[in-house]
Design a protein around this motif. Structure first.
Motif, PDB file in Angstrom:
ATOM      1  N   TYR A  42       0.852  -1.185   0.000  1.00 14.47           N
ATOM      2  CA  TYR A  42       0.000   0.000   0.000  1.00 14.47           C
ATOM      3  C   TYR A  42       0.887   1.235   0.000  1.00 14.47           C
ATOM      4  N   LYS A  43       0.718   2.052  -1.036  1.00 16.76           N
ATOM      5  CA  LYS A  43       1.505   3.270  -1.220  1.00 16.76           C
ATOM      6  C   LYS A  43       3.008   2.997  -1.111  1.00 16.76           C
ATOM      7  N   GLY A  44       3.419   1.880  -1.727  1.00  9.39           N
ATOM      8  CA  GLY A  44       4.830   1.556  -1.826  1.00  9.39           C
ATOM      9  C   GLY A  44       5.441   0.929  -0.593  1.00  9.39           C
ATOM     10  N   LYS A  70       9.416  -1.041   4.842  1.00  7.87           N
ATOM     11  CA  LYS A  70       9.830  -0.643   3.497  1.00  7.87           C
ATOM     12  C   LYS A  70      10.686  -1.709   2.825  1.00  7.87           C
ATOM     13  N   ASP A  71      11.124  -2.704   3.612  1.00  2.00           N
ATOM     14  CA  ASP A  71      12.059  -3.675   3.042  1.00  2.00           C
ATOM     15  C   ASP A  71      11.882  -5.102   3.569  1.00  2.00           C
ATOM     16  N   PHE A  72      10.800  -5.411   4.259  1.00  2.00           N
ATOM     17  CA  PHE A  72      10.489  -6.737   4.801  1.00  2.00           C
ATOM     18  C   PHE A  72      11.325  -7.125   6.025  1.00  2.00           C
ATOM     19  N   ILE A  73      12.291  -6.322   6.394  1.00  2.00           N
ATOM     20  CA  ILE A  73      13.201  -6.712   7.467  1.00  2.00           C
ATOM     21  C   ILE A  73      13.048  -5.809   8.691  1.00  2.00           C
ATOM     22  N   ASP A 102      -8.027   2.367  -5.680  1.00  2.00           N
ATOM     23  CA  ASP A 102      -8.422   3.781  -5.746  1.00  2.00           C
ATOM     24  C   ASP A 102      -7.811   4.615  -4.625  1.00  2.00           C
ATOM     25  N   GLY A 103      -6.542   4.336  -4.334  1.00  2.00           N
ATOM     26  CA  GLY A 103      -5.832   5.103  -3.328  1.00  2.00           C
ATOM     27  C   GLY A 103      -6.139   4.731  -1.897  1.00  2.00           C
ATOM     28  N   LYS A 104      -7.014   3.758  -1.704  1.00  2.00           N
ATOM     29  CA  LYS A 104      -7.381   3.315  -0.364  1.00  2.00           C
ATOM     30  C   LYS A 104      -6.859   1.900  -0.108  1.00  2.00           C
ATOM     31  N   HIS A 105      -6.774   1.565   1.162  1.00  2.00           N
ATOM     32  CA  HIS A 105      -6.352   0.225   1.566  1.00  2.00           C
ATOM     33  C   HIS A 105      -7.599  -0.546   1.986  1.00  2.00           C
ATOM     34  N   MET A 106      -7.906  -1.615   1.256  1.00  2.00           N
ATOM     35  CA  MET A 106      -9.125  -2.382   1.476  1.00  2.00           C
ATOM     36  C   MET A 106      -8.798  -3.694   2.166  1.00  2.00           C
ATOM     37  N   LEU A 107      -9.383  -3.908   3.338  1.00  2.00           N
ATOM     38  CA  LEU A 107      -9.220  -5.145   4.079  1.00  2.00           C
ATOM     39  C   LEU A 107     -10.459  -6.018   3.916  1.00  2.00           C
ATOM     40  N   MET A 108     -10.261  -7.291   3.706  1.00  2.00           N
ATOM     41  CA  MET A 108     -11.365  -8.249   3.661  1.00  2.00           C
ATOM     42  C   MET A 108     -11.107  -9.298   4.734  1.00  2.00           C
ATOM     43  N   GLY A 133      -9.456   1.881   4.515  1.00  2.00           N
ATOM     44  CA  GLY A 133      -8.745   2.881   5.292  1.00  2.00           C
ATOM     45  C   GLY A 133      -7.573   3.502   4.577  1.00  2.00           C
ATOM     46  N   ASP A 134      -6.755   4.203   5.382  1.00  2.00           N
ATOM     47  CA  ASP A 134      -5.650   4.995   4.865  1.00  2.00           C
ATOM     48  C   ASP A 134      -4.283   4.461   5.255  1.00  2.00           C
ATOM     49  N   GLY A 135      -4.218   3.225   5.699  1.00  2.00           N
ATOM     50  CA  GLY A 135      -2.957   2.655   6.131  1.00  2.00           C
ATOM     51  C   GLY A 135      -2.772   2.675   7.633  1.00  2.00           C
ATOM     52  N   VAL A 136      -3.652   3.363   8.356  1.00  2.00           N
ATOM     53  CA  VAL A 136      -3.619   3.393   9.820  1.00  2.00           C
ATOM     54  C   VAL A 136      -5.009   3.163  10.396  1.00  2.00           C
ATOM     55  N   ASN A 137      -5.995   3.920   9.893  1.00  2.00           N
ATOM     56  CA  ASN A 137      -7.360   3.847  10.399  1.00  2.00           C
ATOM     57  C   ASN A 137      -8.290   3.260   9.341  1.00  2.00           C
TER      58      ASN A 137
END
Length: 485
Positions: A42-44, A70-73, A102-108, A133-137
């Motif tokens: 999400y957003k890189g 940012k790097d899995f570690i 669409d710029g949002k983070h979708m959780l299922m 959400g936006d990556g936090v909320n």
């Protein structure tokens, strides 16, 4: 409930002793975590959620914990993302997945309703829900649940219907969900949607046929290196030689996908990991096309967490997947190399008995041993060792087996301590890579052809590494310290 969980989390993090947790593995912030959820880009940045009960170090009402990297570690702890606070998920926000849209983070995720009705009977339902959400909320949709058991074909369980893996293909959304059939056992069902709100049942892509467990949990479905791969975590498995073990297991099914009929044409069924502590793997695809997998590093039947710890549960190191020679290969992500320190290297070392080379010690390391083909009875690596404790990895070239054994690691419980795997016959030649991060033991055999994942909670002062053989062995050794703190 969410704000209560976040406050408890913030306060609890302050109580964890500095240096207690591993440095490059995702761990429970405080309390308990299990299955990875929402492993996505999400957003890189890489986001990883997980089943989470912040209030105790054992399983409880499921929230979603949250970390990103940012790097899995190197991972950053984010606030708790979901709490069980509605009628349809009041008894748990169970496992699921995520996509960027669409710029949002979708959780299922799976919402759990489990309550006693007025007539005294218990109503248990598992349904599929969306939060954006936006990556936090994150906000749950007013139209939840978006998929219920009423979508399922006759004979499918409404109680065991969970763990959606969502993805986008073209203009459409797809989701595979774990389920159970009254007739055939575990099954994976496919749903499609144009807006992620209105879903249609598409079919059963694969099923147990009463061969592999009772319920199929935590599915993942992707195309890689010319083959379609289905990852599943079956419950109540029966042991089959050294390939599958009893209880909760993990399996990959390799084959071709008949997309028109929504059927996976099975070619190979094999274990994903052969260790003592590995479950519920989930993958994502990176921008450069790599398929990366992470899993919960614990077993449901072997609870090891020390009573002094205020956190329980951690994830494997993220692993790059490939299909080669009809097998699923896995190795730690290449980003790990950016955290290497202090290389120690030995070429053509002869071992006949026991050897403890200078500079080969520690509890946070990446160690590769390559043994030449020759005649000997056994080769072993003893690690996390001192005069009292050790764990050991043994290779028997006559039986072509590798065995991990934590009997003397300091555990005081009568639980499973040992597991073996069959490896390919190479006249005594073998390559073993051991990755440790304090309590984690991840073994990769023959360049990732097989993996064994296990936990130990040996005191951190036990950091010696020894090489042992019955007969003369010649090998090369390369070891790096690893630290991301």
């Amino acid at each position: 409930m969410l704000e209560n969980a976040r406050k408890y989390e913030r306060d609890g993090l302050k109580q964890i002793p500095e240096g207690q947790k591993p440095s490059f593995h995702v761990c429970a912030p405080v309390g308990w975590i299990n299955d990875p959820n929402g492993f996505s880009v999400y957003k890189g940045e890489y986001h990883l959620f997980y089943q989470y009960h912040p209030y105790k170090t054992v399983w409880g009402p499921m929230h979603w914990g949250h970390s990103k990297s940012k790097d899995f570690i190197k991972w950053e702890q984010l606030p708790c993302a979901l709490a069980p606070d509605t009628g349809y998920d009041g008894q748990g926000c169970f496992s699921g997945s995520a996509v960027e849209h669409d710029g949002k983070h979708m959780l299922m995720y799976t919402g759990v309703l489990n309550k006693v009705q007025e007539d005294g009977t218990r109503l248990l339902r598992q349904t599929q829900c969306i939060a954006v959400g936006d990556g936090v909320n994150y906000e749950k949709l007013d139209t939840n649940p978006v998929i219920t058991g009423d979508f399922l074909p006759e004979g499918s369980s409404r109680e065991d219907f969970r763990d959606p893996k969502i993805w986008i293909e073209g203009e459409d959304f797809y989701a595979v969900i774990g389920s159970r059939s009254e007739e055939t056992g575990g099954q994976i069902v496919l749903f499609t949607s144009q807006d992620a709100k209105n879903w249609k049942y598409a079919g059963i892509i694969e099923e147990s046929r009463n061969e592999y467990g009772e319920v199929w949990e935590c599915p993942d479905f992707f195309y890689i290196d010319g083959k379609q791969v289905l990852l599943i975590s079956p419950t109540e498995m029966m042991a089959d030689g050294l390939e599958f073990h009893n209880g909760n297991s993990t399996i990959y099914i390799l084959g071709d996908y008949d997309k028109g009929n929504h059927k996976l044409i099975r070619e190979r069924v094999a274990a994903i990991d052969y260790g003592l502590d590995f479950y519920a793997p989930q993958t994502l695809e990176t921008a450069d096309g790599r398929r990366i997998m992470v899993a919960w590093m614990q077993s449901w039947d072997n609870y090891l967490t020390p009573p002094s710890f205020q956190w329980s549960g951690l994830m494997t190191v993220p692993r790059e997947l490939h299909v080669k020679n009809g097998l699923l290969y896995q190795n730690p992500v290449r980003e790990l190399e950016n955290y290497y320190q202090k290389e120690v290297k030995y070429d053509a070392v002869t071992i006949n008995g026991e050897k403890e080379p200078d500079g080969i010690k520690g509890r946070q390391f990446d160690l590769t041993v390559e043994v030449e083909a020759r005649d000997y009875e056994e080769f072993a690596v003893r690690f996390a060792a001192d005069d009292k404790y050790y764990s050991i990895l043994r290779y028997n070239p006559k039986a072509n087996t590798v065995t991990f054994d934590r009997t003397y690691s300091g555990l005081r419980k009568d639980i499973l301590h040992k597991r073996s795997i069959n490896v390919k016959e190479q006249k005594g030649k073998i390559k073993l890579r051991i990755l440790m991060d304090k309590y984690t033991v991840e073994v990769f055999v023959n360049d990732g052809e097989q993996a064994m994942t296990s936990l130990i909670y040996t005191p951190l002062e036990a950091d010696r590494i020894r090489f042992l053989s019955k007969g003369e062995v010649k090998c090369s050794i390369v070891k790096y310290d690893v630290a991301a703190e």
